[in-house]
Design a protein around this motif. Sequence first.
Motif, PDB file in Angstrom:
ATOM      1  N   MET A   1       0.867  -1.194   0.000  1.00  0.00           N
ATOM      2  CA  MET A   1       0.000   0.000   0.000  1.00  0.00           C
ATOM      3  C   MET A   1       0.897   1.234   0.000  1.00  0.00           C
TER       4      MET A   1
ATOM      5  N   VAL B   1      -2.357  -5.495  -5.689  1.00  0.00           N
ATOM      6  CA  VAL B   1      -3.665  -4.843  -5.622  1.00  0.00           C
ATOM      7  C   VAL B   1      -4.611  -5.400  -6.684  1.00  0.00           C
TER       8      VAL B   1
ATOM      9  N   ILE C   1      -7.640  -3.976  -2.069  1.00  0.00           N
ATOM     10  CA  ILE C   1      -7.186  -3.180  -0.925  1.00  0.00           C
ATOM     11  C   ILE C   1      -8.040  -3.563   0.283  1.00  0.00           C
TER      12      ILE C   1
END
Length: 228
Positions: free
Chosen positions: A45, A218, A223
């Motif tokens: 992330m 992702v 997410i």
Amino acid sequence: MSKCPWILKLGFALLIPLLGGCAFADHRSLPYDAWSLRFFSRDYMEVWIETADVVDINARVFRRAGSGIPASSYPRPLSKGIPARFKGDPKGWPEHPGGKGRYVRDADLPRLVYVRWQSMAEPQTYEAYIEIPESARKTMLQGEKTYCRADGKWITDHRNMLIVGLAPGGIAKVWLGGQCLLSTEVIRVQGTINAKGPNGGTSDGRHRRLSDESKAYVDSFGIPYGSW
């Protein structure tokens, strides 16, 4: 307590011209030379910190006390391409996180931290105003006897590391840590979308590019909103 309690309600753009009217101490009340502001992001992330600014308890502003790439476990700095197996896990928070950052020199204890960052996995630009509780400042002043494995000695250590975790959805969570002390939770803040977008609106809405490894994660797993 600051003699200007109204200062925290103002935008950072207005702080510097107003601070001339505030009276503050000429010395710091710290039992150590300085405290550090550190950041980390969750696996894959990826984050780019545009700026992190600090206001101390004497209403002094420290611009760009943090910026750039925070600490992260995955992807590894030298990794290239897409791995056959993803070893990282971005869900939730580590129990005792660390981080990467710098010392905030000449500052007294922190009262407010403003951070604006690009969440490249989404992509989105967020900002958060993190008010540091009085209880956390008291903790930063307390010395604690502990065994330091780094040099094999018993020392008196302080939690003089303010550690901020940044996650998609605009989440910012704060811990206090020390060189030889485990980190403790302080506060969780829900940030907001920055209306100007990335780079203060100077990049035509273009965020920094997510790495190939993180993009592949992702694309495959999404997410994990709600885990932070």
